[in-house]
Design a protein around this motif. Sequence first.
Motif: not given
Length: 232
Positions: A53-60, A67-76, A220-227
Motif C-alpha cells: 500500500p502506498l499511503e504507509p510508504v509515504l507516511r514513513r 495527509t495535507e499533501m494528498n488532499a491538495r493533490l486530490a483537489e488539483v 526543487a530543493g524539497d524532499d516532497a511531492c509538493a509545489d
Amino acid sequence: MKVEIYSDIACPWCYVGKRRFERALAAYPGADSVEVVYRPYQLAPDAPTEAEPLEPVLRRKFGDRITEMNARLAEVGRQEGIAFDFASAQSVNTLLGHRLLHLAETEYGAAVQARLKNALLHDYFVDGGNVGDRDRLTRLAAAAGMDEERVAAYLASDEGAAEVREQIAEAQLMGVTAVPTFVFEGRWAVQGAQEASTFLQVLEQVAAQTAAPGGAAEGAGDDACADGSCTV
C-alpha cells in the motif's frame, strides 16, 4: 521541436503535468511539428518489486504532512480530470514500467508510448493497479497497441534494463533531481507541473528563439511531492 519529459510512474505531479502539457500542445498552432518523448526517472530506485500500500510508504517518508499533501493533490487532480485514489494505490518498483515505455518508444513510436504512459499513470493512481506485475503490464501494453507476445517475452527478459538505467544516469548528470522535468530541444528545461498557459508560452518561446542560450534543469530543493514536482 523535440520535448523530452523526464517523469516517474509513481509521481502524481507527473500525471498532472502530462495533462497540462497536453492541453498546451492542443492549443499550440505548431503541434504537428512537436515530437514528445517520455524519458525514465525513478524517485525510489530501491523500492521493492513486491507491491505494498502506498499511503504507509509515504507516511514513513513524509510523516503526517502526507495527509495535507494528498488532499491538495486530490483537489488539483479533480481540476485536471484525474480521480486520484491514494488509499488504493500500491507502491512498487517502477523499472519494469519504464522498460516497457522504452520498448514502446523504440518499436512503436511516440503515439503508442504516450498512450501507454497515460495507462500506467491511470492504473497506478486511479485503479490501484500493481504496475510491477508483468501480466498486468502486458495487458496495458496490448490495450495501448503493442504486440502482446512481444511484450510478454520482453518483460520476461532483461532487455531494455541497461538502456533505461543509462537514461536515468544521464538525466542525473544533466541536473534533473525532480520530476516532471520538460526539456525542450535538449537545451531548455522547465521543471514541475506548470499551468497549461505556461507550457504554451514556453512552446512559443522555444519555437521563436531556438538560437538562445540553453538552460539547465534544477532541483526543487524539497524532499516532497509538493509545489508541482516530486523530488528524490
